[in-house]
Design a protein around this motif. Structure first.
Motif, short mmCIF file in Angstrom:
data_model
loop_
_atom_site.label_atom_id
_atom_site.label_comp_id
_atom_site.label_asym_id
_atom_site.label_seq_id
_atom_site.Cartn_x
_atom_site.Cartn_y
_atom_site.Cartn_z
N VAL A 43 0.88 -1.17 0.00
CA VAL A 43 0.00 0.00 0.00
C VAL A 43 0.91 1.21 0.00
O VAL A 43 1.70 1.39 0.93
CB VAL A 43 -0.95 0.00 1.20
CG1 VAL A 43 -1.77 1.29 1.23
CG2 VAL A 43 -1.88 -1.21 1.16
N ALA A 44 0.85 2.01 -1.06
CA ALA A 44 1.79 3.12 -1.24
C ALA A 44 1.07 4.46 -1.19
O ALA A 44 -0.10 4.56 -1.57
CB ALA A 44 2.52 2.98 -2.57
N ARG A 45 1.80 5.48 -0.74
CA ARG A 45 1.29 6.85 -0.76
C ARG A 45 1.28 7.33 -2.21
O ARG A 45 2.26 7.15 -2.94
CB ARG A 45 2.22 7.73 0.09
CG ARG A 45 1.77 9.15 0.28
CD ARG A 45 2.65 9.84 1.34
NE ARG A 45 4.08 9.71 1.04
CZ ARG A 45 4.73 10.45 0.12
NH1 ARG A 45 4.08 11.36 -0.57
NH2 ARG A 45 6.02 10.28 -0.09
N VAL A 46 0.16 7.90 -2.65
CA VAL A 46 0.02 8.38 -4.02
C VAL A 46 0.14 9.90 -4.01
O VAL A 46 -0.54 10.57 -3.23
CB VAL A 46 -1.35 7.94 -4.60
CG1 VAL A 46 -1.58 8.55 -5.96
CG2 VAL A 46 -1.42 6.42 -4.67
N ASP A 47 1.02 10.46 -4.85
CA ASP A 47 1.25 11.90 -4.84
C ASP A 47 0.12 12.68 -5.52
O ASP A 47 -0.25 13.76 -5.07
CB ASP A 47 2.57 12.24 -5.54
CG ASP A 47 3.77 11.71 -4.76
OD1 ASP A 47 3.82 11.97 -3.54
OD2 ASP A 47 4.63 11.04 -5.36
N ARG A 48 -0.38 12.15 -6.63
CA ARG A 48 -1.39 12.89 -7.42
C ARG A 48 -2.39 11.90 -8.01
O ARG A 48 -2.01 10.79 -8.38
CB ARG A 48 -0.74 13.63 -8.59
CG ARG A 48 0.39 14.54 -8.21
CD ARG A 48 -0.12 15.90 -7.77
NE ARG A 48 0.95 16.64 -7.12
CZ ARG A 48 0.89 17.90 -6.79
NH1 ARG A 48 -0.19 18.60 -7.06
NH2 ARG A 48 1.88 18.49 -6.19
N VAL A 49 -3.62 12.35 -8.13
CA VAL A 49 -4.69 11.55 -8.74
C VAL A 49 -5.41 12.41 -9.76
O VAL A 49 -5.74 13.56 -9.46
CB VAL A 49 -5.73 11.11 -7.69
CG1 VAL A 49 -6.81 10.24 -8.32
CG2 VAL A 49 -5.07 10.38 -6.53
N TYR A 50 -5.65 11.88 -10.96
CA TYR A 50 -6.48 12.66 -11.87
C TYR A 50 -7.58 11.83 -12.51
O TYR A 50 -7.47 10.61 -12.65
CB TYR A 50 -5.67 13.46 -12.87
CG TYR A 50 -4.81 12.75 -13.89
CD1 TYR A 50 -3.46 12.56 -13.68
CD2 TYR A 50 -5.35 12.34 -15.11
CE1 TYR A 50 -2.65 11.98 -14.64
CE2 TYR A 50 -4.55 11.77 -16.09
CZ TYR A 50 -3.19 11.58 -15.84
OH TYR A 50 -2.40 11.01 -16.80
N ILE A 51 -8.63 12.56 -12.86
CA ILE A 51 -9.90 11.95 -13.24
C ILE A 51 -10.42 12.72 -14.45
O ILE A 51 -10.38 13.95 -14.46
CB ILE A 51 -10.88 12.09 -12.04
CG1 ILE A 51 -10.34 11.34 -10.82
CG2 ILE A 51 -12.28 11.62 -12.41
CD1 ILE A 51 -10.75 11.94 -9.50
N THR A 52 -10.91 12.02 -15.46
CA THR A 52 -11.42 12.70 -16.65
C THR A 52 -12.95 12.76 -16.62
O THR A 52 -13.58 12.15 -15.75
CB THR A 52 -11.03 11.93 -17.93
OG1 THR A 52 -11.82 10.75 -17.99
CG2 THR A 52 -9.56 11.56 -17.93
N ASP A 53 -13.52 13.43 -17.61
CA ASP A 53 -14.99 13.47 -17.68
C ASP A 53 -15.56 12.12 -18.13
O ASP A 53 -16.77 11.92 -18.04
CB ASP A 53 -15.48 14.62 -18.57
CG ASP A 53 -14.81 14.69 -19.92
OD1 ASP A 53 -13.93 13.85 -20.21
OD2 ASP A 53 -15.15 15.59 -20.71
N ALA A 54 -14.71 11.20 -18.59
CA ALA A 54 -15.21 9.85 -18.90
C ALA A 54 -15.26 8.99 -17.65
O ALA A 54 -16.03 8.04 -17.57
CB ALA A 54 -14.32 9.18 -19.95
#
Lengths: 170, 404
Positions: B26-37
């Motif tokens: 289980v790792a720390r995630v720096d950034r998450v991105y999400i699209t309109d799809a």
């Protein structure tokens, strides 16, 4: 983790080839909605236009290598699950589809020999926890390596959301 | 002690403990991105996880790119939900016309080299060209990473893709990508982190970006560029596979319908008439691609019975292409310039082909039905090759048109 129910007696096995991609499982033109029943109505429509008319609860998809390749759309396993399919057996799964299926609770098994042997019209019984497949039409039995403990925990919790909620609550 | 691979090094840092290939972590995630799809399902799942209030909204980006501008009331509602969520939580928002998530977030400084990033889109791997460990995930993964800041991973084995020398004029990173699509097949790099070694190559970032983008078609978990100054520290690391590409030997390649892996040199299919040409997407909409297309179409016209659509990958690229006069060249040739975004790549925005039409596109994928019509035949190629087809009305080797 319980064995899932028998495939419906005389129920369908939908058999497909290699590299069934997510554009075929659910075309992108339907992604602006996340309602599972809506997605199920369009499941497989560019590959097998009669899939949704024919599919019944407890049916099984049997497919070749690299099932679910292509985009990351989670709508693909969601559409399959909502269509009533109780398990996908494939020679192998594409990486993101594999994660997505586990995360949303669609049972999947990697079992190349079972894929060769099982044909449309067969009735099969599956135990996900043990990775066992029994073709009751031919008597053949197949097994797949069980999931690692880490994945079994997610499956036991009913998917990653339930698993993460459990962790967040602690 | 074995030398850590690049992915083991990043994962160990994100876990605060030594990680090795094969470990479930289980790792720390720096950034998450999400699209309109993916936003409708990601935001639903975030709500299921507790009101959708993320701990670190500054680490989350929402991007309108697949369906822009909104083509239907349903999509307009999705976009409104994204705007509302961003306003309420303070997370980063890139609106319609800003561009494709895999391009615009780097330009906006949201994605940085060396970080662990997950994006709810398979071509997230594109950021690997800039040294980011960027992984494509589904909606549930993205929601869990956004809310908790952490996610489960299996640390992958690594492979090395070594590029040497330099591309010929008229060839691009997209040709390298298509050639590799053919030799790798859909699972040639299954579950691997492909390290991109370019110390012995002269290759522009836009071209390397096209190679990293294509790694999604090889089954790779990621493709990450190794910085020259770090190369020596990986001496002795073990690789599950190694590949070498001599860039000078790469010629224009094309993928035949309906698979990005059915690739052949363009010269083998010259002369096939095309009706719809498209330059754009995360695979072929960079400034380098627009320069390549404009070079071919300078003082030329789109052929009769053929149409050309161009969608810059970001607003920044659009602006630079305007300043360089590239948009003028393309527009004067007869191209229709679309807003920055995914364009007609996956049938979610305008530019759907008719039944029986042949399309040539710089997009990443050409699966049946991909552009919204299962009866169209889609070929994939570089921006130069697509522009050459637009000028000729048929598939043509761009080197012939350019120098011919």
């Amino acid at each position: 983790m319980n064995c899932i129910a028998d495939a419906r007696p005389g129920g369908n096995v939908f058999k497909y080839g290699d590299d069934i991609n997510t554009d075929l499982i659910i075309p992108a033109r339907y992604l602006s909605r996340s309602d599972p029943q809506y997605l199920a109505r369009h499941c497989m429509e560019d590959l097998d236009p009669t899939f949704f008319e024919q599919v019944q609860p407890e049916d099984v998809i049997v497919a070749g290598a690299n099932f679910g390749c292509g985009s990351s759309r989670e709508h693909a396993p969601v559409a399959i699950k909502a269509s009533g399919v109780c398990c996908v057996i494939a020679e192998s799964f594409a990486r993101i589809f594999y994660r997505n299926a586990i995360n949303i609770g669609l049972p999947i098994i990697e079992a190349p020999r079972a894929v060769d042997e099982i044909q449309p019209g067969h009735s099969i019984r599956i135990c996900i926890a043990e990775g066992k497949i029994h073709n009751t039409s031919t008597g053949a039995r197949h097994s797949a390596p069980p999931f690692p403990d880490f994945i079994r925990d997610i499956i036991s919790a009913g998917g990653l959301i339930a698993h993460a909620r459990g962790r967040l609550a602690q | 002690m074995a030398v850590e691979s690049l992915v083991e090094r990043i994962m160990s840092r994100q876990c605060g403990a030594q990680c090795r290939a094969g470990d479930y972590v289980v790792a720390r995630v720096d950034r998450v991105y999400i699209t309109d799809a993916s936003a409708p399902s990601v935001l639903d799942r975030m709500e299921q996880l507790g009101g959708g209030r993320p701990a670190h909204p500054d680490r989350i980006a929402l991007v309108m790119d697949h369906y822009v501008p909104a083509p239907s009331p349903g999509v307009a509602e999705v976009h409104r939900r994204m705007r509302d969520f961003s306003r309420r939580t303070g997370c980063h928002l890139s609106t319609e016309g800003g561009g494709i998530c895999h391009q615009v977030l780097g330009e906006q400084g949201f994605i940085r080299p060396g970080e662990l990033v997950v994006g709810a889109d398979s071509h997230t791997v594109t950021y690997g060209a800039y040294g980011t460990l960027a992984l494509g995930v589904g909606s549930t993964d993205a929601a869990v990473a956004a809310v908790t800041g952490r996610l489960w991973f299996r640390v992958p084995d690594s492979a090395r893709l070594r590029l040497r020398d330099a591309l010929q004029a008229g060839c691009s990173g997209r040709d390298v990508a298509l050639k590799l699509n053919g030799s790798m097949g859909p699972s040639g790099a299954d579950y691997l982190c492909v390290e991109l070694w370019t110390g012995e190559a002269d290759i522009e970032p836009d071209h390397l970006s096209a190679v990293a983008n294509a790694s999604a078609e090889w089954g790779a978990k990621a493709a990450v560029s190794v910085r020259e100054e770090d190369a020596a520290s990986f001496e002795g690391a073990t690789y599950a596979a190694e590949w070498d590409v001599d860039l000078a030997s790469v010629e224009p390649f094309i993928a035949l319908p309906h698979s990005p892996h059915r690739t052949v040199p363009v010269r083998e299919v010259r002369g096939r008439p095309v009706q719809l040409c498209f330059v754009g997407t995360c695979a072929g909409g960079t400034l380098g691609d627009l320069r390549g297309a404009a070079n071919v179409l300078r003082d030329a016209k789109v052929a009769p019975d053929t149409r050309l659509l161009v969608a810059p990958a970001s607003r920044g690229i659009y602006a630079r292409a305007l300043r360089e006069g590239l948009i003028d060249v393309l527009h004067a040739a007869g191209a229709v310039i679309l807003p920055a975004g995914c364009g007609p790549c996956c049938g979610t925005a305008n530019g759907v082909p008719a039944a029986g039409e042949t399309v040539i596109s710089t997009a990443c994928r050409n699966y049946r039905g991909r552009m919204g019509n299962a009866e169209a035949e889609i070929y994939l190629a570089s921006a130069e090759t697509v522009a050459a087809a637009a000028a000729s009305g048929c598939i043509e080797d761009p080197r012939e048109v350019w120098y011919g």
